[in-house]
Design a protein around this motif. Sequence first.
Motif, mmCIF file in Angstrom:
data_model
loop_
_atom_site.group_PDB
_atom_site.id
_atom_site.type_symbol
_atom_site.label_atom_id
_atom_site.label_comp_id
_atom_site.label_asym_id
_atom_site.label_seq_id
_atom_site.Cartn_x
_atom_site.Cartn_y
_atom_site.Cartn_z
ATOM 1 N N THR A 283 46.446 4.848 -0.057
ATOM 2 C CA THR A 283 47.070 3.529 0.359
ATOM 3 C C THR A 283 48.705 3.603 0.976
ATOM 4 O O THR A 283 49.164 4.276 0.102
ATOM 5 C CB THR A 283 46.951 2.770 -1.025
ATOM 6 O OG1 THR A 283 45.496 2.577 -1.330
ATOM 7 C CG2 THR A 283 47.562 1.260 -0.970
ATOM 8 N N LYS B 119 39.733 -10.072 -4.897
ATOM 9 C CA LYS B 119 40.200 -11.114 -4.116
ATOM 10 C C LYS B 119 40.721 -10.692 -2.959
ATOM 11 O O LYS B 119 40.368 -11.346 -1.795
ATOM 12 C CB LYS B 119 41.104 -11.888 -4.877
ATOM 13 C CG LYS B 119 42.311 -12.747 -4.069
ATOM 14 C CD LYS B 119 43.225 -13.557 -4.839
ATOM 15 C CE LYS B 119 44.355 -12.546 -5.320
ATOM 16 N NZ LYS B 119 45.171 -12.164 -4.285
ATOM 17 N N ASN B 120 41.277 -9.478 -3.125
ATOM 18 C CA ASN B 120 41.963 -9.065 -1.774
ATOM 19 C C ASN B 120 41.298 -8.299 -0.634
ATOM 20 O O ASN B 120 41.357 -8.349 0.329
ATOM 21 C CB ASN B 120 43.359 -7.790 -2.284
ATOM 22 C CG ASN B 120 44.491 -8.694 -2.619
ATOM 23 O OD1 ASN B 120 44.618 -9.815 -2.349
ATOM 24 N ND2 ASN B 120 45.088 -8.290 -3.651
ATOM 25 N N VAL B 121 40.045 -7.808 -1.381
ATOM 26 C CA VAL B 121 39.118 -7.255 -0.535
ATOM 27 C C VAL B 121 38.404 -8.312 0.336
ATOM 28 O O VAL B 121 37.976 -8.000 1.486
ATOM 29 C CB VAL B 121 37.877 -6.348 -1.495
ATOM 30 C CG1 VAL B 121 36.869 -6.116 -0.476
ATOM 31 C CG2 VAL B 121 38.697 -5.102 -1.804
ATOM 32 N N ARG B 122 37.949 -9.428 -0.557
ATOM 33 C CA ARG B 122 37.471 -10.559 0.110
ATOM 34 C C ARG B 122 38.520 -11.131 1.183
ATOM 35 O O ARG B 122 37.754 -11.575 2.399
ATOM 36 C CB ARG B 122 37.124 -11.714 -0.736
ATOM 37 C CG ARG B 122 35.794 -11.248 -1.451
ATOM 38 C CD ARG B 122 35.446 -12.521 -2.209
ATOM 39 N NE ARG B 122 36.717 -13.481 -3.151
ATOM 40 C CZ ARG B 122 36.982 -13.067 -4.376
ATOM 41 N NH1 ARG B 122 36.223 -12.290 -4.922
ATOM 42 N NH2 ARG B 122 37.996 -13.805 -4.987
ATOM 43 N N GLU B 123 39.613 -11.224 1.245
ATOM 44 C CA GLU B 123 40.565 -11.839 1.927
ATOM 45 C C GLU B 123 41.345 -11.116 3.102
ATOM 46 O O GLU B 123 41.452 -11.512 4.106
ATOM 47 C CB GLU B 123 41.728 -12.402 1.023
ATOM 48 C CG GLU B 123 41.404 -13.210 0.268
ATOM 49 C CD GLU B 123 42.677 -13.917 -0.722
ATOM 50 O OE1 GLU B 123 43.688 -13.367 -0.264
ATOM 51 O OE2 GLU B 123 42.204 -14.759 -1.404
ATOM 52 N N PHE B 124 41.211 -9.707 2.959
ATOM 53 C CA PHE B 124 41.622 -8.965 3.961
ATOM 54 C C PHE B 124 40.551 -7.965 4.736
ATOM 55 O O PHE B 124 39.822 -7.435 4.272
ATOM 56 C CB PHE B 124 42.724 -7.819 3.417
ATOM 57 C CG PHE B 124 43.960 -8.302 3.032
ATOM 58 C CD1 PHE B 124 45.136 -8.315 3.977
ATOM 59 C CD2 PHE B 124 44.244 -9.058 1.770
ATOM 60 C CE1 PHE B 124 46.556 -8.643 3.502
ATOM 61 C CE2 PHE B 124 45.395 -9.255 1.195
ATOM 62 C CZ PHE B 124 46.520 -9.298 1.975
ATOM 63 N N LEU C 32 40.980 -2.448 4.559
ATOM 64 C CA LEU C 32 40.934 -2.364 3.327
ATOM 65 C C LEU C 32 42.291 -1.792 2.875
ATOM 66 O O LEU C 32 42.571 -2.004 1.812
ATOM 67 C CB LEU C 32 39.667 -1.128 3.131
ATOM 68 C CG LEU C 32 39.735 -0.494 1.524
ATOM 69 C CD1 LEU C 32 39.323 -1.583 0.661
ATOM 70 C CD2 LEU C 32 38.530 0.397 1.495
ATOM 71 N N ALA D 120 44.168 -4.432 1.926
ATOM 72 C CA ALA D 120 43.888 -4.989 0.405
ATOM 73 C C ALA D 120 44.434 -4.212 -0.582
ATOM 74 O O ALA D 120 44.713 -4.728 -1.536
ATOM 75 C CB ALA D 120 42.432 -5.191 0.585
ATOM 76 N N GLN E 224 48.064 -4.697 -0.939
ATOM 77 C CA GLN E 224 48.541 -5.811 -1.521
ATOM 78 C C GLN E 224 48.191 -5.768 -3.144
ATOM 79 O O GLN E 224 48.921 -6.376 -3.801
ATOM 80 C CB GLN E 224 47.827 -7.037 -0.795
ATOM 81 C CG GLN E 224 48.262 -8.490 -1.400
ATOM 82 C CD GLN E 224 49.163 -8.924 -0.733
ATOM 83 O OE1 GLN E 224 50.007 -8.012 0.133
ATOM 84 N NE2 GLN E 224 49.711 -10.006 -0.563
ATOM 85 N N THR E 225 47.152 -5.364 -3.347
ATOM 86 C CA THR E 225 46.654 -5.187 -4.768
ATOM 87 C C THR E 225 47.654 -4.233 -5.710
ATOM 88 O O THR E 225 47.986 -4.733 -6.792
ATOM 89 C CB THR E 225 45.235 -4.464 -5.019
ATOM 90 O OG1 THR E 225 44.410 -5.089 -4.164
ATOM 91 C CG2 THR E 225 44.693 -4.451 -6.318
ATOM 92 N N SER F 238 50.678 -9.124 4.380
ATOM 93 C CA SER F 238 49.960 -9.841 5.343
ATOM 94 C C SER F 238 50.948 -10.737 6.419
ATOM 95 O O SER F 238 50.762 -11.411 7.316
ATOM 96 C CB SER F 238 49.248 -11.168 4.729
ATOM 97 O OG SER F 238 50.014 -11.911 3.789
#
Length: 302
Positions: free
Chosen positions: A23, A204-209, A212, A215, A218-219, A258
């Motif tokens: 990451t 949430k972040n995996v859904r929104e970004f 990966l 995501a 951000q997490t 983002s």
Amino acid sequence: MADSRFEWISGCFELALLLELSTTPKPGLVDRIHDYGETSYHHFLASAVSLRPWITRAARLGRGRGLGKIILGGVKAFMSSQRGGNTHLGAWLLIAPMASAAGSSKRTPIKSTSLRSRVKRVLRSMDWRDTVNIFKAIAHASPGGLGRVPYLDVLREETYEEIEEERITPIQALSAYRDYDVVAHEWVTGYSWTLGDCLRILKKNVREFEDLNAALAQTFLEILARHRDTHIVRRAGRSMAEMVSSMASKVLELGGVSTPAGRKALTEFDRRIRRSRRLRPGSSADLLSASLSALLLEGFSP
């Protein structure tokens, strides 16, 4: 079938360690483009891979009693696999009980609700012998900022005598340090952050970004903003840990990874805390590794 199940479980945890490591950017920590002077990205790669056989052993064990010996073995393995020092102590202490819990499930994928109840059983079933081996593992890794503590100091020989005489379980031993160390907090609270707040943030972040890496970056920021990093608490004190969490919150207010403004603030945040080894938010990375493991065990594929 059983062998393939254990291999699948250990693969989930190994991949989680590698995804967390990769990451980028991860403020103040090793990632794909940043090394420490003493520890590099490649040291962490070697360390993560060395843990896989021990993750498999934990999964095969499927319970808590005896897990301390496996934890000690894993620490010795990652410490001898590379020359960068303590790379994965916190993450390993978090994922070892999760691996044992996952191994007790006859079905895969494994829902996080089921995993959490199984983790609690694993932790409750550990005895004083596990405490001895876990404390030896911590002493062997010699984590930064450990210092000397008034109760059950891993560096004092008398501690091990007291553990045996009083039959002190890991949960009992770690209860005094739940606000001082992320592993102690998670073991005592039944993984309330890993399998609660942190996993929700990750999903949430995996859904929104779509990306990966974005995501996960951000997490990491959200975990750091919401939970005071105990690595920093030990090295620099609570006020400094709170300051770093506040800095992460300000990056998120600008959009985090983002938005252009968020990414610019993130670069500056990274630059500022990277100056001091006391401000490395390692416990946030450990929580990301553990919650990623849970997501992969639920069947997520990168």
